[in-house]
Design a protein around this motif. Structure first.
Motif, short mmCIF file in Angstrom:
data_model
loop_
_atom_site.label_atom_id
_atom_site.label_comp_id
_atom_site.label_asym_id
_atom_site.label_seq_id
_atom_site.Cartn_x
_atom_site.Cartn_y
_atom_site.Cartn_z
N UNK A 51 -15.54 113.77 83.16
CA UNK A 51 -15.92 113.30 81.98
C UNK A 51 -17.02 112.21 81.78
N UNK A 52 -16.74 111.32 82.95
CA UNK A 52 -17.46 110.11 82.94
C UNK A 52 -19.08 110.62 83.11
N UNK A 53 -19.06 111.72 84.18
CA UNK A 53 -20.50 112.06 84.69
C UNK A 53 -21.01 112.69 83.46
N UNK A 54 -20.37 113.53 82.65
CA UNK A 54 -21.02 114.28 81.59
C UNK A 54 -21.56 113.17 80.32
N UNK A 55 -20.52 112.20 80.50
CA UNK A 55 -20.91 111.29 79.32
C UNK A 55 -22.18 109.94 79.64
N UNK A 56 -21.97 109.75 80.91
CA UNK A 56 -22.94 108.70 81.26
C UNK A 56 -24.27 109.23 82.27
N UNK A 57 -23.89 110.39 82.89
CA UNK A 57 -25.14 110.69 83.82
C UNK A 57 -24.88 109.93 85.07
N UNK A 58 -25.54 110.52 86.11
CA UNK A 58 -25.62 110.00 87.30
C UNK A 58 -26.94 109.47 87.75
N UNK A 59 -27.25 108.51 88.81
CA UNK A 59 -28.32 108.45 89.32
C UNK A 59 -28.19 108.49 90.95
N UNK A 60 -29.02 109.34 91.50
CA UNK A 60 -28.98 109.51 92.94
C UNK A 60 -29.41 108.26 93.79
N UNK A 61 -29.04 108.15 94.97
CA UNK A 61 -29.29 106.81 95.76
C UNK A 61 -30.89 106.40 95.53
N UNK A 206 -20.95 109.14 96.99
CA UNK A 206 -22.43 108.50 96.76
C UNK A 206 -23.16 109.26 95.90
N UNK A 207 -22.57 110.60 95.74
CA UNK A 207 -23.37 111.32 94.73
C UNK A 207 -22.97 110.98 93.58
N UNK A 208 -21.97 110.50 92.94
CA UNK A 208 -21.64 110.06 91.66
C UNK A 208 -21.79 108.76 91.24
N UNK A 209 -22.99 108.15 91.30
CA UNK A 209 -23.33 106.73 90.99
C UNK A 209 -23.58 106.82 89.39
N UNK A 210 -22.83 106.30 88.58
CA UNK A 210 -22.92 106.09 86.94
C UNK A 210 -23.77 105.32 86.53
N UNK A 211 -24.54 105.86 85.50
CA UNK A 211 -25.34 104.88 84.79
C UNK A 211 -24.73 104.22 83.60
N UNK A 212 -25.10 102.76 83.67
CA UNK A 212 -24.02 102.09 82.58
C UNK A 212 -25.05 101.19 81.59
N UNK A 213 -24.72 100.62 80.47
CA UNK A 213 -25.49 99.89 79.56
C UNK A 213 -25.37 98.38 80.09
N UNK A 214 -26.71 97.66 80.42
CA UNK A 214 -26.55 96.46 80.98
C UNK A 214 -26.34 95.36 79.78
N UNK A 215 -26.20 95.75 78.73
CA UNK A 215 -26.00 94.67 77.69
C UNK A 215 -24.51 94.30 77.56
N UNK A 216 -24.17 93.80 76.56
CA UNK A 216 -22.97 93.09 76.28
C UNK A 216 -22.67 91.78 77.01
N UNK A 217 -21.59 91.49 77.20
CA UNK A 217 -21.11 90.13 77.93
C UNK A 217 -20.77 90.40 79.45
N UNK A 218 -20.94 89.41 80.17
CA UNK A 218 -20.53 89.34 81.51
C UNK A 218 -19.25 89.53 81.72
N UNK A 219 -18.33 89.71 80.79
CA UNK A 219 -16.72 89.83 80.83
C UNK A 219 -16.61 91.38 80.67
N UNK A 220 -17.32 92.03 79.86
CA UNK A 220 -17.05 93.35 79.36
C UNK A 220 -17.14 94.53 80.41
#
Length: 394
Positions: A51-61, A206-220
């Motif tokens: 579900x995380x891969x579908x939602x966020x997508x991955x980036x290769x090394x 290592x084939x499942x590195x997920x992409x995330x949003x760099x926004x928000x706060x340092x605690x989130x």
């Protein structure tokens, strides 16, 4: 192994004496290997990770490294150790960070061997595991890895990737921090094994590195409202896929302080950080080293694995271990020693760095084989390689 117990004894390493072996007072002795077993589950988080891969997508090394955003620096001229071959230092921010500490080390040579110059997804890489406290002198809060390019084809860059554990449901997947010491790390094939001190190892793909949003706060961390995913401002997270749990019939369970890959015997070796006496945070007993073989022809462990070798060791304060072709190396940060041992040659002791951590064996088909290691000491975080023959390797 940065803690209040050890911090006072770890100084930044400057000039070091040469590698002059001295006969050790005692040698490792064999223990019944059948006392130590592993139970492996590589599918613990399948539905959540899907579900995380579908939602966020991955980036290769290779994509991660194309977006590497930290400059690695050359080793300082003050750093000296016998047999020094090469190395680097983290940028000034990571070198002086009093909350985060580098611990484990592995390379793409562990992952794929010497084929194609040890390139994984087109890059020759040095991978270091870290843990982070909730403040200078605080408690463990999370863990991460850094991927550093080690190939003249690419810039001298590295990238941080947060290690996370999947949570939530398949309909609303999320993830949380992994607050472990990450004292050792081994990369084999596509799988990354990270030591979990009281448990065994956590496994990542290592084939499942997920992409995330760099926004928000340092605690989130994790899924926020509107299906936005934050990770303490990290652009990439690596989710856990499974767990390798250690079991023993011994009275003392294993303390997984450091691990290393032995490509010759296709196994992972581990060792324990223990004290002779007076430690409150670590066991006060002789440490052990144990070898666990991978499943035949695989880069994974079988569902159940029995150790193939176990040793009781005469040395203490061990932060690093390596083994290759029947030879063993053990690093003691507290003693600033590197111990070498084979059953036939016996033990030897060499001067080593202060604040030393894990060890990784680097195979080479044209140049001398190396031992990679690193220092955790704030202000002196050198990642370096020495010729293994300098330290009894032959």
């Amino acid at each position: 192994m940065a803690s209040a117990v050890l911090a006072a004894g770890l100084a930044v390493s400057g000039a070091l004496v040469g590698a002059s072996p001295a006969a050790a007072a005692a040698a490792p002795t064999a223990l019944p290997a059948s006392q130590f077993t592993l139970a492996a589950d590589y599918h613990q988080f399948d539905s959540l990770n899907s579900a995380l891969v579908t939602t966020l997508g991955t980036s290769a090394v290779h994509t991660v490294m194309e977006n590497a955003n930290h400059d690695r620096q050359p080793l300082p001229s003050s750093f000296s150790v016998a047999g020094l071959s090469t190395g680097f230092r983290f940028d000034d921010g990571d070198n002086s960070d009093c909350q985060s500490f580098p611990q484990g080390i592995t390379t793409s040579r562990d992952a794929v061997g010497t084929a194609d110059s040890g390139n994984y997804d087109g890059h020759q890489l040095v991978l270091v595991s870290w843990y982070t406290k909730d403040g200078c002198g605080g408690v463990q809060q999370r863990s991460r890895i850094t991927l550093a390019d080690w190939d003249a084809t690419f810039p001298n860059k590295y990238r941080k990737i947060l290690l996370v554990e999947p949570t939530g449901t398949a309909a609303a997947p999320s993830f949380k921090d992994i607050p472990i010491h990450a004292g050792g790390v081994s990369w084999y094939g596509n799988y990354l094994y990270v030591a979990d001190t009281g448990r065994g190892m956590r496994v990542f793909d290592m084939r499942k590195i997920l992409n995330t949003d760099t926004g928000g706060t340092a605690e989130q961390i994790g899924r926020q409202s509107g299906s936005v995913y934050y990770a303490h401002n990290y652009a990439y997270v690596l989710p856990q896929i499974g767990t390798v749990t250690a079991q023993t019939t011994s009275a003392d369970k294993l303390a997984w302080s450091s691990i290393s890959l032995d490509r010759v015997s296709k196994s992972i070796v581990m060792t324990e950080y223990t004290c002779q006496s007076s430690c409150t945070d670590y066991p006060n007993r002789p440490p052990r080293a144990v070898r666990f073989p991978f499943a035949s022809g695989a880069t994974t462990f079988a569902a159940a694995t029995t150790a193939s070798q176990a040793l009781q060791l005469p040395w203490y304060n061990l932060n690093g271990v390596a083994s290759h072709n029947g030879r063993w190396w053990f690093n003691s940060s507290g003693q600033k020693k590197l111990y070498y041992w084979t059953p036939t040659a016996g033990p030897s002791t060499f001067a080593w760095v202060g604040g030393g951590e894990s060890i990784s064996y680097w195979e080479d088909t044209t140049d001398p084989d190396l031992l990679w290691s690193l220092q955790e000491t704030t202000g002196g975080r050198n990642v370096f390689a020495v010729t293994q023959a300098t330290y009894g390797g032959g």
